[in-house]
Scaffold this motif. Structure first.
Motif, PDB file in Angstrom:
ATOM      1  N   GLU A 129      -6.152   7.160  13.039  1.00 19.51           N
ATOM      2  CA  GLU A 129      -7.600   7.240  12.856  1.00 19.51           C
ATOM      3  C   GLU A 129      -8.180   5.852  12.547  1.00 19.51           C
ATOM      4  N   ALA A 130      -7.436   5.127  11.730  1.00 21.68           N
ATOM      5  CA  ALA A 130      -7.899   3.784  11.365  1.00 21.68           C
ATOM      6  C   ALA A 130      -7.725   2.807  12.522  1.00 21.68           C
TER       7      ALA A 130
ATOM      8  N   VAL B 283       0.831  -1.202   0.000  1.00 20.30           N
ATOM      9  CA  VAL B 283       0.000   0.000   0.000  1.00 20.30           C
ATOM     10  C   VAL B 283       0.866   1.253   0.000  1.00 20.30           C
TER      11      VAL B 283
ATOM     12  N   ASN C 202     -10.697   3.162  14.413  1.00 23.03           N
ATOM     13  CA  ASN C 202     -11.824   2.690  13.628  1.00 23.03           C
ATOM     14  C   ASN C 202     -11.914   1.169  13.609  1.00 23.03           C
TER      15      ASN C 202
ATOM     16  N   SER D 165      -6.348   0.531   6.580  1.00 25.81           N
ATOM     17  CA  SER D 165      -7.652   0.654   5.923  1.00 25.81           C
ATOM     18  C   SER D 165      -7.945  -0.559   5.050  1.00 25.81           C
ATOM     19  N   VAL D 166      -6.921  -1.017   4.323  1.00 25.49           N
ATOM     20  CA  VAL D 166      -7.092  -2.246   3.542  1.00 25.49           C
ATOM     21  C   VAL D 166      -7.400  -3.396   4.493  1.00 25.49           C
TER      22      VAL D 166
ATOM     23  N   PHE E 149      -1.792   4.526   6.720  1.00 29.98           N
ATOM     24  CA  PHE E 149      -3.241   4.759   6.794  1.00 29.98           C
ATOM     25  C   PHE E 149      -3.959   3.798   5.850  1.00 29.98           C
ATOM     26  N   ALA E 150      -3.395   3.651   4.677  1.00 28.20           N
ATOM     27  CA  ALA E 150      -3.982   2.715   3.723  1.00 28.20           C
ATOM     28  C   ALA E 150      -3.793   1.274   4.194  1.00 28.20           C
TER      29      ALA E 150
ATOM     30  N   ILE F  91      -8.871  -3.210   7.332  1.00 25.16           N
ATOM     31  CA  ILE F  91     -10.257  -3.066   7.791  1.00 25.16           C
ATOM     32  C   ILE F  91     -11.200  -3.682   6.760  1.00 25.16           C
ATOM     33  N   GLY F  92     -10.956  -3.368   5.499  1.00 19.66           N
ATOM     34  CA  GLY F  92     -11.808  -3.909   4.437  1.00 19.66           C
ATOM     35  C   GLY F  92     -11.743  -5.420   4.368  1.00 19.66           C
ATOM     36  N   SER F  93     -10.543  -5.956   4.375  1.00 22.28           N
ATOM     37  CA  SER F  93     -10.433  -7.404   4.192  1.00 22.28           C
ATOM     38  C   SER F  93     -10.952  -8.145   5.409  1.00 22.28           C
TER      39      SER F  93
END
Lengths: 341, 417, 549
Positions: free
Chosen positions: B89-90, B55, B93, B63-64, B59-60, B66-68
């Motif tokens: 932040e993530a 990534v 989250n 975030s990735v 942050f990404a 989180i998605g997976s």
């Protein structure tokens, strides 16, 4: 007689060609929105303002994606109006699997979802990420560019209402010059947003050489649905930038949402085009060209341009030059080859 | 199988046995060797059916993840220092969404001034984000904790950070018992997500919650971490049954049974402390050490019980709450409130400053003699700081004090490394 | 609490579609309401056709249904498609986009299809046992007979002349209205069981009604007495009247002898018809003399254009004073005064010509009618009727050219229908009430964006040489493809055509689609009243109504 027949080929969808539905059109070519079986990805009871362009655009896009994927869809949402008005506890308006994480990470979360589907052998399940212009062109730009660069199997849709509406109409990098926002007030020698260099995200997306980039508008449903369906037929990173007027932020009448979107395209300020692998492959010709004034005038955010005393005329002329440049660049003024339905 | 192996590689192998499905990472020293190891194992086929995603930022990365994770994939990532803050932040989250992501933190100081060496201020900054934070004392522990972390995360539907000291562990070659796949498979069942993004059973994850329910949501998250206080020892036991090792748990006590003075610490420094304790014990001193494994949740009751016999507690921590003092020390004081036990805050090893046995011996002596003030900064060069403070007195500016000090100690700093 | 999944996190994860519990309709200050507005074409049609409805059938390619819809109001589509001056097209909103729908051409296509395929109208009503006498077999009489027959009455038409059709035969030249078409449509009416008695000139209406047992009578003898003007001439034989010329064309073996140079006096359609007829009979010059300007001519512009194309000469702002001893026509130039009216200038000129045809209008032969008690003759010599088309004599109705109105075939057909409805009611002792008319769907009510550009289909015309030498029909019909195209140009002004726009554009999914043919409903539980549906309705079938708050 035979000459005439040849010349005037019957179009079996004459009446209301550009309408949502058309009973004269072949079933396969009818719009998703005209169907009684459309998914209503966002259902009633959401808290969008009256006449919200984004609520409409999101349903248009996701319903089209739902049809294209036969319901095998997961949606990811950036923080913003769309997220807030659809999912305030205890109610959600979504009818598709949906996740909201943060303001700036929708593209990355979507990459993660897509990776999970791939690794689980469920590649028929497709992923759509969505965000407003702020979540896309500003805070989410890094993640978006990363998703593009990796060519992750995600369709990212930006619903562009040209400012941070959820927080009370502040300027974003998608706010057009001269537009009044809460952080670019219509006072001083240069009222409204400044004339910057612009940040054209579709063109930036194209610079990543991703398989598909398109602009669309809530004013042209058929074009929008066609582009979403086309995007869903492609694997890899795809980007669609949808123009969605915001009555509240723009100071326009709630019933004018679609009309204003139409005027934006018909004056040339919001060109409708598509590109594959970095090359523009098509644009939608302007059908009834209008001067930019016609688009600007019904919106209070541009009201200062029409006041006596300022240099509104010169600034409108500058906006007109922007529109004309788009018309030239994207070849928007030509005879329509074929009715785009 | 026992291997002489770099800590990062040991962790990578442990991760591999956990059958991760998505690994995403952005490089940051000292985490790099771990994710490089993972990438290699995937390319080699040692990890099968796993996506490695390079990534563009931390942050990404999270975030990735989180998605997976939300889409039902067992997900791993690793970071350190600035990277952890960039994904802050993530971090919150992922915890808020209850996603059982496992993330390694190669603990490292935070700039400015930029510094790549070890301390704990990075993970401490996010100690209250809702993640379980486990600290490894050794590379064996680091490897074992990752295996336990997945089980813990998935059982509770909460994310877990495994913190291991940058360089000191990540880049150190030690003998590590590397488990085999069958053992890990016996220990760690496949991931059964509590909630998953699935078109056949859709729901909306990540709603906006207003004042009417937000307190309850937060209380439930708190309660979940408190539940972990019970689950962590259970998993420790389950691990022992399969692997035959004591690993994990809430904390480890070393020679505290009759100790009058007990050091409480985190991470790899425990080894040095234990050596010091052994040396002092030979001289008849009644000293011991407790090494916390679970920093969040914090085992308040367990610590209170374990420290009931101690008259003095020295909290040795590689963190500092600026303008306040110790971070870990405050938590220990919370555990010991109303007991009358004296708690000394010792800030040590910031930015990679070595914590030597010699310094520790001197520390014990000074504590014994009641010579230290609270908080105490171990091996702080007082000459420099006094001179700088004097220089600044009367001409208060927002200038870079740290840089001035660096200039002063320049030659010595080079020697330290 | 709408959560159902027990195992998902509280509040953060929600069950889909749960927002249906939130009734956003309470936000509304205005509500959208569906309505039907009157399409301008229907409004303008003197025969009261529901043009939009039959175009809709034609659009679907169901021409038979379309024809039956025409036949509800007009029994002569093939004739009207040719002879009607189509005020519908003048009113058509499509002209604001490109051109009006070529309505008459589609109507003609339907009419021709019906003749070709032998479609017949249904007589649904049970026999009423009542008898009605119709006097005159012109368009008005035939229309009344047709409608009365469909209403179950026994109808007898008595016609003074040898052939039925009236002005459709004697007033409209064959190159505009082929006679076999006229005959076919008349035959179809007769085939429904309408009795026709030719060469029966009614002299005593009351007696014939009584003797025949007719409960009512519809009088439609037209106006066929030519108006004259006094032009001094040494040779009265040179002066003919237009209606006489056109009548002779129909009834005589030999065409009228008009000579090589023909002057036609008048500016109406009949003047044009005669001039064009003269050309076809071999006149080298056919000159129309008219006292006002070209713009003021009552003749339809397209007919003037066609006449000019065929070589007819137009001489406006001119009056004929006399034919002098040498046979020359003395004419005086006129000029418009300040008010725009023509005034003599005192400038004279002469025209050489072989004959003069007066086309100055016709009067009604009221002689035998005046005898009927109660019947009132209005000024201009026409018969006065009430709004129900009844004369001052109970049971005697009248229509067509003989009552005060515009004199066209279409008006006549409309009179026939209207009279038939009132006669039916009168016979049944009821009173026909026309349903209230909807608000007109003007172009301002439409959102024309949604209609694709589609210019009018131009009907092919016969080439000019053949037009100057034969009585072949000038205008040819549409074929199926272009009739379909033309029908599909209809905008459906004022009436929902189920385009799905409202259903699609609602941001709140507050429009319920009921299915084909059932239109839509608003779901006021969720409608926030934004008004997009009304703004984007292409045909103006939604209006916003303030809520009572």
């Amino acid at each position: 007689m035979s000459d005439m027949t040849a010349e005037q080929k019957v179009k079996f969808y004459q009446k209301g060609t550009f309408t949502v539905g058309n009973r004269l059109v072949d079933q396969a070519r009818r719009s998703v929105q005209g169907s009684m079986e459309r998914s209503n990805a966002i259902t009633s009871g959401h808290r969008a303002c009256q006449g919200c362009g984004e609520a409409l655009g999101a349903r248009y896009a996701l319903d089209a994606a739902m049809r294209a994927t036969e319901g095998q869809l997961i949606a990811v949402n950036a923080t913003g109006c769309l997220e807030v008005f659809t999912t305030p506890y205890p109610e959600t308006s979504w009818q598709v699997p949906w996740i909201h994480s943060l303001f700036g990470n929708a593209a990355a979360v979507a990459s993660g979802v897509a990776a999970a589907m791939r690794v689980k052998g469920r590649e028929q399940v497709r992923v759509v990420a969505q965000g407003g212009d702020g979540g896309t062109t500003d805070i989410g730009f890094g993640c978006l560019s990363g998703m593009f660069e990796r060519n992750d199997d995600v369709l990212y849709i930006c619903y562009d209402n040209e400012a941070y509406m959820n927080t009370g109409v502040q300027r974003s990098s998608a706010t057009p010059p001269t537009a009044r926002t809460a952080t670019t007030p219509a006072v001083g020698p240069e009222p409204g947003n400044v004339f910057g260099t612009g940040k054209n995200l579709p063109l930036i997306a194209m610079a990543h050489n991703i398989p598909y980039v398109a602009t669309a508008s809530v004013s042209d449903l058929h074009d929008l649905e066609r582009k979403v369906e086309k995007a869903m037929a492609i694997r890899g990173a795809r980007y669609i930038h949808i123009f969605v007027p915001c009555p509240l932020g723009w100071g326009s009448a709630s019933h004018d949402t679609i009309r204003i979107a139409r005027l934006a395209s018909e004056c040339g300020l919001f060109p409708l085009f598509e590109a594959e692998h970095g090359e523009i492959t098509g644009s939608l010709p302007i059908r009834r060209k209008v001067p930019v004034e016609e688009y600007l005038r019904p919106q209070k955010r541009f009201a200062h341009l029409f006041k006596d005393g300022g240099d509104g005329v010169a600034r409108i002329a500058r906006l007109q030059r922007m529109a004309d440049a788009n018309i030239a660049r994207f070849g928007l003024q030509r005879e329509a080859e074929e009715t785009p339905l | 199988m026992l291997e002489q192996i770099e800590g990062s590689q040991a962790v990578a192998k442990a991760i591999a046995f956990c059958r991760p499905e998505v690994i995403c990472a952005y490089p940051i020293t000292p985490q790099t060797h771990i994710v490089e190891g993972c990438a290699k194992l995937i390319r080699e086929g040692a990890i099968q059916n796993c996506e490695f995603i390079n990534v563009e930022s931390e942050f990404a990365a999270l975030s990735v993840a989180i998605g997976s994770s939300a889409a039902g994939a067992r997900t791993y990532t690793a970071t350190a220092s600035q990277g952890l803050l960039f994904m802050a932040e993530a971090v919150y989250n992922a915890a808020g969404l209850g996603l059982p992501i496992v993330m390694t933190i190669g603990n490292r100081a935070i700039g400015a001034p930029i510094n790549i060496w070890n301390d704990h201020r990075d993970s401490m900054a996010l100690r209250d984000a809702g993640w379980i934070q486990l600290h490894a004392e050794t590379n064996q522990a680091a490897a074992d904790l990752h295996i336990q972390a997945f089980k813990l995360a998935e059982r509770l539907s909460a994310p877990v950070m495994v913190c291991m000291d940058g360089f000191v562990l990540t880049h150190a070659y030690e003998r590590v018992e590397i488990p085999d796949q069958a053992q890990v498979d016996a220990f760690l069942p496949p991931y059964q997500p509590r909630q998953v993004l699935d078109p056949s059973d859709p729901y909306s994850i990540g709603a906006m919650v207003g004042p009417e329910a937000f307190m309850e949501v937060r209380y439930l998250a708190h309660d979940k971490l408190l539940q972990a206080l019970g689950v962590i020892p259970e998993i420790q036991q389950e691990f022992k049954e399969i692997f035959g090792r004591e690993s994990g748990g809430l904390f480890h006590s070393y020679r505290v049974e009759d100790a009058e003075t007990v050091v409480v610490t985190l991470g790899s420094v425990a080894g040095t402390v234990k050596d010091t304790v052994d040396e002092l014990r030979e001289d008849g001193a009644r000293v011991g050490v407790i090494t916390l494994c679970s920093y969040r949740p914090f085992p308040l009751d367990g610590l209170r019980y374990a420290l009931q016999g101690a008259a003095k507690v020295i909290v040795l921590e590689k963190s500092l709450a600026l303008g306040f003092g110790g971070v870990l020390a405050s938590d220990v004081r919370m555990a010991l409130q109303d007991t009358g036990t004296h708690v000394h805050t010792v800030i040590a090893g910031l930015g990679g400053r070595p914590i030597t046995r010699k310094s520790l011996l001197r520390l014990f002596g000074r504590v014994e003699r009641g010579e230290i003030k609270d908080p105490h900064f171990l091996d702080l060069d007082l000459d420099i700081v006094r001179r700088e403070i004097d220089n600044q007195r009367g001409q208060i500016t927002a200038g870079p004090i740290a840089e001035n000090i660096l200039r002063e100690i320049g030659p010595r700093a080079a020697k330290v490394v | 609490m709408s959560q159902q999944h027990p195992d998902v996190p509280f509040a953060i994860t929600l069950d889909v579609g749960s927002s249906l519990a939130n009734l956003t309709g309470s936000w509304r200050t205005e509500r959208p309401v569906y309505l039907d507005r009157l399409p301008p074409c229907n409004s303008a049609c003197p025969a009261g056709e529901n043009i939009q409805a039959w175009l809709a059938h034609a659009e679907d390619g169901d021409y038979e249904a379309a024809w039956h819809e025409v036949m509800r109001n007009n029994p002569l589509p093939a004739i009207m498609g040719r002879a009607c001056y189509h005020p519908c097209e003048g009113a058509c909103n499509r002209s604001a986009l490109d051109d009006a729908i070529n309505i008459h051409a589609v109507e003609r296509f339907l009419g021709d299809q019906a003749i070709e395929k032998g479609w017949v109208p249904a007589v649904e009503a049970a026999p009423s046992g009542k008898k009605v006498l119709v006097i005159g077999a012109g368009p008005s009489g035939l229309s009344a007979a047709y409608h009365l027959r469909r209403l179950g009455h026994a109808v007898t038409i008595r016609e003074a002349g040898p052939v039925p059709g009236g002005m459709m035969r004697f007033g409209i030249p064959a190159y505009r209205l082929p006679r076999e078409i006229v005959q076919a449509e008349i035959d179809r009416i007769l085939a429904m069981g309408v009795a026709l008695e030719l060469n029966h000139k009614v002299e005593d209406i009351q007696a014939e009604m009584k003797d025949g047992g007719f409960g009512a009578c519809f009088l439609a003898i037209g106006a066929h007495l030519a108006k004259r003007v006094n032009i001094p001439t040494p040779d009265a034989g040179k002066i003919l009247d237009a209606i006489g010329v056109l009548h002779e064309m129909e009834t005589s073996e030999n065409p009228p002898l008009l000579g090589r140079r023909v002057v036609v006096y008048g500016g109406g359609n009949t003047a044009i018809d005669v001039a064009r007829t003269a050309k076809r009979l071999g006149a080298e010059e056919a000159i129309i003399v008219y006292r006002r300007t070209r713009e003021m001519m009552p003749a339809h512009d397209f007919e003037v254009e066609e006449a000019l194309a065929e070589g007819v000469i137009l001489n406006w702002l001119t009056t004929i004073k006399e034919i002098d001893d040498s046979g020359s026509f003395v004419v005086e130039k006129m000029a418009l005064n300040d008010e725009g009216w023509p005034e003599p200038t005192g400038e004279f000129d002469t025209i050489e010509a072989d004959s003069l045809v007066l086309a100055l209008g016709q009067n009604v032969d009221t002689g035998f009618i005046a005898k009927v008690p109660g019947v009132e003759i209005a000024k201009d010599g026409v018969i006065q009727v009430g709004p129900d088309m009844m004369t001052g004599f109970e049971g005697l109705f009248a229509g067509g050219d003989m009552v005060p109105s515009e004199r066209t075939v279409t008006v006549a057909v409309g009179h026939g229908k209207k009279a038939a409805r009132h006669i039916d009611d009168w016979l049944r002792g009821e009173r026909y009430e026309h349903p209230p008319r909807h608000e007109l769907a003007g172009v301002d009510k439409l959102n024309t964006w949604y209609y694709a550009d589609a210019p009018k289909t131009v009907q092919p015309e016969l080439d000019v040489v053949r037009r100057q030498t034969s009585f072949d029909e000038v205008h040819r019909g549409l074929d199926e493809t272009n009739a379909l195209y033309e029908a599909r140009r209809c905008l459906s002004c004022g009436n929902c055509f189920e385009c799905d726009n409202c259903y699609g554009v609602c941001p709140d999914n507050a429009v319920i689609k009921l299915g084909p043919g059932k239109r839509f409903e608003f779901n006021y539980d969720y409608c926030k009243g934004c008004g997009i549906c009304a703004a984007e309705c292409p045909c103006g079938a939604i209006e916003m109504v303030p809520e009572n708050i």
